[in-house]
Design a protein around this motif. Structure first.
Motif, PDB file in Angstrom:
ATOM      1  N   LEU A   1     -18.893   7.616 -20.643  1.00 23.60           N
ATOM      2  CA  LEU A   1     -18.947   6.372 -19.872  1.00 23.60           C
ATOM      3  C   LEU A   1     -18.635   6.624 -18.398  1.00 23.60           C
ATOM      4  CD1 LEU A   1     -17.258   3.806 -22.321  1.00 23.60           C
ATOM      5  CD2 LEU A   1     -19.695   4.044 -21.750  1.00 23.60           C
ATOM      6  N   SER A   2     -17.690   7.519 -18.142  1.00 27.53           N
ATOM      7  CA  SER A   2     -17.369   7.863 -16.748  1.00 27.53           C
ATOM      8  C   SER A   2     -18.554   8.539 -16.073  1.00 27.53           C
ATOM      9  CB  SER A   2     -16.144   8.784 -16.699  1.00 27.53           C
ATOM     10  OG  SER A   2     -15.010   8.135 -17.224  1.00 27.53           O
ATOM     11  N   MET A   3     -19.266   9.387 -16.825  1.00 24.37           N
ATOM     12  CA  MET A   3     -20.448  10.057 -16.265  1.00 24.37           C
ATOM     13  C   MET A   3     -21.487   9.037 -15.832  1.00 24.37           C
ATOM     14  SD  MET A   3     -21.112  13.334 -18.728  1.00 24.37           S
ATOM     15  CE  MET A   3     -19.877  14.615 -18.928  1.00 24.37           C
ATOM     16  N   ILE A   4     -21.727   8.048 -16.684  1.00 27.64           N
ATOM     17  CA  ILE A   4     -22.720   7.015 -16.360  1.00 27.64           C
ATOM     18  C   ILE A   4     -22.285   6.233 -15.123  1.00 27.64           C
ATOM     19  CG2 ILE A   4     -23.843   4.915 -17.182  1.00 27.64           C
ATOM     20  CD1 ILE A   4     -23.529   6.019 -20.043  1.00 27.64           C
ATOM     21  N   LEU A   5     -21.032   5.792 -15.106  1.00 26.62           N
ATOM     22  CA  LEU A   5     -20.527   4.974 -14.002  1.00 26.62           C
ATOM     23  C   LEU A   5     -20.544   5.739 -12.683  1.00 26.62           C
ATOM     24  CD1 LEU A   5     -19.030   2.507 -12.812  1.00 26.62           C
ATOM     25  CD2 LEU A   5     -16.881   3.572 -13.570  1.00 26.62           C
ATOM     26  N   LEU A   6     -19.983   6.952 -12.671  1.00 28.85           N
ATOM     27  CA  LEU A   6     -19.842   7.694 -11.422  1.00 28.85           C
ATOM     28  C   LEU A   6     -21.185   8.229 -10.928  1.00 28.85           C
ATOM     29  CD1 LEU A   6     -16.501   9.562 -12.192  1.00 28.85           C
ATOM     30  CD2 LEU A   6     -16.853   7.422 -10.963  1.00 28.85           C
ATOM     31  N   THR A   7     -22.066   8.615 -11.846  1.00 24.55           N
ATOM     32  CA  THR A   7     -23.406   9.041 -11.440  1.00 24.55           C
ATOM     33  C   THR A   7     -24.154   7.888 -10.788  1.00 24.55           C
ATOM     34  OG1 THR A   7     -23.555  10.725 -13.180  1.00 24.55           O
ATOM     35  CG2 THR A   7     -25.632   9.919 -12.256  1.00 24.55           C
ATOM     36  N   ALA A   8     -24.035   6.692 -11.369  1.00 21.82           N
ATOM     37  CA  ALA A   8     -24.678   5.521 -10.781  1.00 21.82           C
ATOM     38  C   ALA A   8     -24.112   5.235  -9.392  1.00 21.82           C
ATOM     39  CB  ALA A   8     -24.484   4.308 -11.693  1.00 21.82           C
TER      40      ALA A   8
ATOM     41  N   ALA B   1     -13.477  17.731  -9.992  1.00 20.67           N
ATOM     42  CA  ALA B   1     -14.202  16.464  -9.878  1.00 20.67           C
ATOM     43  C   ALA B   1     -15.182  16.496  -8.708  1.00 20.67           C
ATOM     44  CB  ALA B   1     -13.205  15.312  -9.699  1.00 20.67           C
ATOM     45  N   PHE B   2     -14.751  17.047  -7.585  1.00 21.61           N
ATOM     46  CA  PHE B   2     -15.610  17.088  -6.400  1.00 21.61           C
ATOM     47  C   PHE B   2     -16.845  17.955  -6.629  1.00 21.61           C
ATOM     48  CE2 PHE B   2     -16.211  18.819  -1.905  1.00 21.61           C
ATOM     49  CZ  PHE B   2     -16.964  17.723  -1.507  1.00 21.61           C
ATOM     50  N   LEU B   3     -16.653  19.111  -7.257  1.00 18.84           N
ATOM     51  CA  LEU B   3     -17.802  19.986  -7.530  1.00 18.84           C
ATOM     52  C   LEU B   3     -18.737  19.353  -8.559  1.00 18.84           C
ATOM     53  CD1 LEU B   3     -16.092  23.493  -7.567  1.00 18.84           C
ATOM     54  CD2 LEU B   3     -17.716  22.626  -5.881  1.00 18.84           C
ATOM     55  N   GLY B   4     -18.188  18.596  -9.501  1.00 16.55           N
ATOM     56  CA  GLY B   4     -19.025  17.947 -10.499  1.00 16.55           C
ATOM     57  C   GLY B   4     -19.864  16.817  -9.926  1.00 16.55           C
ATOM     58  N   LEU B   5     -19.367  16.182  -8.866  1.00 17.11           N
ATOM     59  CA  LEU B   5     -20.061  15.032  -8.282  1.00 17.11           C
ATOM     60  C   LEU B   5     -20.704  15.335  -6.936  1.00 17.11           C
ATOM     61  CD1 LEU B   5     -17.400  12.330  -9.223  1.00 17.11           C
ATOM     62  CD2 LEU B   5     -19.687  12.568 -10.202  1.00 17.11           C
TER      63      LEU B   5
ATOM     64  N   CYS C   1     -21.301  19.757 -16.722  1.00 22.16           N
ATOM     65  CA  CYS C   1     -21.708  18.597 -17.513  1.00 22.16           C
ATOM     66  C   CYS C   1     -21.994  17.379 -16.628  1.00 22.16           C
ATOM     67  CB  CYS C   1     -20.641  18.275 -18.552  1.00 22.16           C
ATOM     68  SG  CYS C   1     -20.743  19.336 -20.011  1.00 22.16           S
ATOM     69  N   TYR C   2     -21.181  17.165 -15.606  1.00 22.02           N
ATOM     70  CA  TYR C   2     -21.448  16.056 -14.683  1.00 22.02           C
ATOM     71  C   TYR C   2     -22.731  16.314 -13.886  1.00 22.02           C
ATOM     72  CZ  TYR C   2     -17.320  13.180 -15.436  1.00 22.02           C
ATOM     73  OH  TYR C   2     -16.389  12.326 -15.983  1.00 22.02           O
ATOM     74  N   GLN C   3     -22.904  17.565 -13.432  1.00 14.35           N
ATOM     75  CA  GLN C   3     -24.133  17.909 -12.712  1.00 14.35           C
ATOM     76  C   GLN C   3     -25.351  17.793 -13.637  1.00 14.35           C
ATOM     77  OE1 GLN C   3     -24.777  18.784  -9.526  1.00 14.35           O
ATOM     78  NE2 GLN C   3     -22.693  18.844  -8.723  1.00 14.35           N
ATOM     79  N   LEU C   4     -25.201  18.239 -14.879  1.00 14.45           N
ATOM     80  CA  LEU C   4     -26.297  18.176 -15.847  1.00 14.45           C
ATOM     81  C   LEU C   4     -26.671  16.738 -16.156  1.00 14.45           C
ATOM     82  CD1 LEU C   4     -28.218  19.380 -17.934  1.00 14.45           C
ATOM     83  CD2 LEU C   4     -26.289  19.555 -19.525  1.00 14.45           C
ATOM     84  N   PHE C   5     -25.663  15.881 -16.330  1.00 16.17           N
ATOM     85  CA  PHE C   5     -25.947  14.480 -16.635  1.00 16.17           C
ATOM     86  C   PHE C   5     -26.746  13.839 -15.506  1.00 16.17           C
ATOM     87  CE2 PHE C   5     -25.059   9.954 -16.588  1.00 16.17           C
ATOM     88  CZ  PHE C   5     -25.304   9.598 -17.904  1.00 16.17           C
TER      89      PHE C   5
END
Length: 365
Positions: free
Chosen positions: A87-94, A302-306, A330-334
């Motif tokens: 859920l965090s991936m969806i929210l933060l990616t958006a 977190a910074f590198l993931g986003l 995983c954050y980059q992949l999502f």
């Protein structure tokens, strides 16, 4: 022609090696990625009689090695942790993508460039997906899209390491390059297990490319490495020489992508691209802080993931500073999968709706 191209390749390689050695001597972060990138970019722009050449196959080979290296970092516990953060991936990616859209709107107004062109140039981490889409949408300037995407990528790859190694991140990001050398494997430890991965990883990369899987040369080796490694057949760490070589091959390739001479209004677009890149990195940093409040991850991870860069480049940086690579990737992949599967259809729908609205207005007028 082949001989001339080979000479151009050797000169480009020499420039890249010079950049890597120079950055290493000066103890700058990620020397074998940033040095070749900056030197090849400068050499191609300043040396007018020199036509650089860097085979795409070398860049693909390097990305396969990076995908393999990052795949070794995934454990079952890490994958379970990622499942809890969906859920965090969806929210933060958006939030990152909405921030990019807002920045793109402001740039389009300031530079008097159509919004569709700037939007496609501003979507973070979507170079390979946005360029084909730009060709399909009427009125989009492909040259501007390419310039905005590449300039953002260059800025992220260059400024993110400098920011991470600055006092802002404190001791968390101040890992010396010697730590990476210790983490690297030895030549003696490669065999015999590496032979299996040496066959499977390139085969999965080629297969992924044929079925048009996003970032196939990165994700194919990474996913296959994760599966084989988790099955109990351990993959060896690559020696530091191979890790440095993979960074050099990617750095030279990226450095040669930028071609500002093809732009109209070069100065204004370049300044706006620089400013929008800085703002986007700042937005990513703010959203990264939010991630640290939602989950037990460091600000560095977190910074590198986003960060609005590519998975392979962020993975290289994450390995160098010992961030949690499973979370970063995983954050980059999502975001990559979201951009690949959702964003093109959404953008087409929005632009076609706007076009129909304008057509209806003209007909009514």
């Amino acid at each position: 022609m082949a001989k001339k191209r080979f000479v151009s390749f050797l000169l480009t390689l020499f420039i890249g090696l010079l950049g890597g050695f120079s950055f290493q001597v000066m103890h700058l972060p990620i020397p074998w990625l940033l040095g070749p990138m900056l030197f090849s970019l400068a050499g191609s722009r300043l040396w007018k009689s020199f036509t650089p050449y860097w085979p795409g196959a070398l860049r693909d080979s390097a990305i396969i090695m990076v995908g393999y290296t990052i795949g070794l970092s995934f454990t079952m516990a890490a994958l379970q942790q990622i499942g809890q953060q969906l859920l965090s991936m969806i929210l933060l990616t958006a939030m990152v993508l909405l921030g990019a859209m807002g920045i793109g709107f402001l740039v389009s107004k300031a530079a008097s460039i159509p919004f569709p062109t700037v939007l496609l140039g501003s979507i973070p981490g979507g170079l390979s997906q946005m360029l084909p889409l730009a060709e399909e949408i009427e009125g989009v300037d492909l040259t501007v899209v390419t310039f905005l995407q590449v300039s953002r990528l260059l800025m992220v790859i260059f400024f993110v390491p400098l920011l991470i190694f600055s006092p802002f991140f404190g001791l968390e990001g101040m890992q010396h390059a010697a730590d990476l050398q210790k983490a690297a494997g030895s030549w003696n430890g490669l065999f015999p297990n590496i032979l299996v991965y040496a066959v499977v990883c390139p085969a999965c990369a080629i297969l992924g490319k044929k079925v048009r899987f996003p970032s196939a040369f990165f994700l194919g080796p990474m996913i296959s490495t994760i599966l084989i490694n988790l099955s109990g057949f351990a993959g060896p760490q690559l020696p530091s020489v191979l890790l440095n070589a993979s960074q050099l091959m990617i750095g030279c390739y990226i450095g040669l992508l930028l071609k500002p001479e093809q732009l109209k209004n070069k100065l204004s677009i370049t300044v706006l691209a620089f400013l929008s890149g800085i703002v986007l990195i700042g937005c990513s940093l703010g959203i990264s802080y939010l991630l640290t409040r939602l989950h037990d991850v460091s600000l560095l991870t977190a910074f590198l993931g986003l960060s609005p860069g590519g998975m392979d480049q962020m993975g290289i940086i994450a390995k160098e500073v010992h961030a949690d690579m499973s979370v970063v990737i995983c954050y980059q992949l999502f975001r990559t999968l979201f951009i690949f599967l959702v964003v093109p259809s959404l953008i087409k729908f929005i632009f076609r709706s706007r076009l129909r609205g304008k057509t209806a207005e003209k007909a009514a007028g």
